[in-house]
Design an enzyme around this catalytic site. Structure first.
Site, mmCIF file in Angstrom:
data_model
loop_
_atom_site.group_PDB
_atom_site.id
_atom_site.type_symbol
_atom_site.label_atom_id
_atom_site.label_comp_id
_atom_site.label_asym_id
_atom_site.label_seq_id
_atom_site.Cartn_x
_atom_site.Cartn_y
_atom_site.Cartn_z
ATOM 1 N N THR A 203 0.820 -1.209 0.000
ATOM 2 C CA THR A 203 0.000 0.000 0.000
ATOM 3 C C THR A 203 0.852 1.256 0.000
ATOM 4 O O THR A 203 1.870 1.301 0.691
ATOM 5 C CB THR A 203 -0.873 0.039 1.277
ATOM 6 N N GLY B 282 -9.568 -4.772 1.329
ATOM 7 C CA GLY B 282 -8.906 -4.367 2.571
ATOM 8 C C GLY B 282 -9.425 -3.027 3.044
ATOM 9 O O GLY B 282 -10.543 -2.598 2.721
ATOM 10 N N ASP B 283 -8.593 -2.337 3.813
ATOM 11 C CA ASP B 283 -8.987 -1.041 4.381
ATOM 12 C C ASP B 283 -8.856 0.114 3.395
ATOM 13 O O ASP B 283 -9.539 1.131 3.529
ATOM 14 C CB ASP B 283 -8.120 -0.732 5.611
ATOM 15 N N THR C 257 -1.469 1.558 6.504
ATOM 16 C CA THR C 257 -0.906 0.474 5.703
ATOM 17 C C THR C 257 -0.838 -0.775 6.571
ATOM 18 O O THR C 257 -0.955 -0.693 7.790
ATOM 19 C CB THR C 257 0.487 0.852 5.178
ATOM 20 N N GLY C 258 -0.651 -1.916 5.930
ATOM 21 C CA GLY C 258 -0.557 -3.156 6.698
ATOM 22 C C GLY C 258 -1.839 -3.957 6.596
ATOM 23 O O GLY C 258 -2.600 -3.825 5.634
ATOM 24 N N GLY D 121 -5.162 -4.879 6.475
ATOM 25 C CA GLY D 121 -6.353 -4.057 6.390
ATOM 26 C C GLY D 121 -7.472 -4.472 7.331
ATOM 27 O O GLY D 121 -8.211 -3.626 7.844
HETATM 28 N N1 GLY Z 1 -3.695 -2.215 3.755
HETATM 29 C C1 GLY Z 1 -3.967 -2.812 2.536
HETATM 30 C C2 GLY Z 1 -4.832 -3.978 2.614
HETATM 31 O O1 GLY Z 1 -4.927 -4.628 3.638
HETATM 32 O O2 GLY Z 1 -5.446 -4.299 1.634
#
Ligand code: GLY
Length: 340
Positions: free
Chosen positions: A200, A230-231, A251-252, A254
């Site tokens: 991300t 994701g987030d 990031t990370g 999500g």
């Molecule tokens: N942070 C990106 C995802 O989890 O898709």
């Protein structure tokens, strides 16, 4: 300023330590304009954003142009060069938000080079916030975005073939804690070389007019289940902006961010007076409090800026860094402090 008498009064209410921690909160920056973004790829992205900001351009234009650099990069885990889902197809998510609370996003879009620009069109040209899948692609094509070939990059092809050797997919809850290393959906949050499986770029900026905007774009997790979001495309999870307060992005993993509405929480904490780094830290602590074991097995990083141009970040595990830029010769990496 807090004098001794009022401090004692606050203490008797049990609020003294809260005020004290705010007074001593990490303060970095205080620059306008400023742009910050996640991971080392952020350096190049910041450069593109800075070209706009230094010429008194709008933060919204800066955060779009900035992450487009990363989306176009074939060396990175963002954009069409990134790892595919478990069916071998690259699907991308992106979101954008401006100083007026307008926002747009796309989820699981395929064969589009710049999802961030499609997200902006969703924001500017539709009454909606989010378009996903085929509908998002259809909208992009109608807006004149070219359909790119459905082809994996050389790196992604190699990684996918490697993953296919086992191609194990189990329900997420089992896989997260399986301790597997290497290539697998969700499980390998940390590779053997110590790198995190991060896909991300999130960017937030304050422009010369004092307005804040943000963007976030990703391929999600490598070899994710088909259809997984994701987030990053979810406003309030991977990205949130409030022009009265500031902006945050994530990031990370999500799923961990979504569970606490992470970036909305960070911005609300800044509204309460927390400095960016402390607001990010509080959000990370919330993740840990919700589920210690899951938090320990994953990486999440938040970054934030406030209206004064102060910036900060915080993460679960060591190894997350972010790029900060407030001048042609001031574009540098900062190692985020971490919980574990
Ligand atoms: N942070 C990106 C995802 O989890 O898709």
């Amino acid at each position: 300023m807090l004098n001794r008498k009022s401090f004692l009064q606050l203490s008797s209410l049990g609020l003294g330590s809260l005020y004290f921690s705010k007074l001593n909160a990490a303060t970095r920056g205080g620059f306008k304009p400023i742009v910050i973004s996640t991971w080392a790829e952020g350096i190049n992205a910041n450069k593109a954003a800075w070209e706009i900001l230094k010429n008194k351009g709008r933060a919204l234009d800066a955060v779009e142009a900035g992450v487009m650099v990363t989306e176009a990069s074939q060396n990175c885990c963002v954009g069409l060069g990134a790892n595919p889902d478990r069916d071998g197809i690259v699907t991308l998510d992106a979101s954008i938000m401006d100083e007026n609370g307008n926002c747009g996003s796309v989820g699981a879009i395929e064969r589009i080079k710049h999802p961030i620009s499609v997200a902006r069109r969703v924001m500017e040209k539709t009454p909606h916030v989010m378009l996903v899948g085929q509908g998002a692609q259809q909208f992009a094509v109608a807006e004149g975005f070219p359909l790119e070939p459905q082809k994996l990059s050389d790196d992604a092809e190699r990684s996918y073939k490697e993953w296919l050797k086992k191609a194990e997919y189990k329900p997420v809850i089992n896989i997260e804690n399986s301790g597997q290393k290497g290539h697998g959906p969700f499980a390998p949050t940390r590779f053997d070389n110590g790198d995190w499986n991060h896909d991300t770029i999130g960017m937030v900026a304050l422009d010369a007019m004092g307005n804040v905007s943000g963007s976030c774009t990703t391929s999600g997790m490598g070899f994710k289940m088909r259809g997984r979001l994701g987030d990053s495309p979810i406003i309030g999870a991977g990205l949130f902006v409030d022009n009265e307060v500031g902006a945050a992005t994530a990031t990370g993993m999500g799923e961990e961010v979504i569970r606490i509405c992470g970036t909305h929480l960070v911005v609300e904490l800044m509204r309460q007076g927390y400095k960016p780094e402390d607001a990010c830290k509080k959000a990370v602590e919330r993740i840990v409090k919700k589920n210690y074991e899951r938090a320990k097995a994953n990486q999440v990083g938040f970054i934030a800026i406030n209206k004064k141009g102060e910036y900060g970040g915080f993460c679960l595990q060591s190894g997350f860094n972010f790029a900060v830029c407030y001048g042609d010769n001031n574009n540098f990496m900062v190692d985020a402090k971490h919980y574990f």
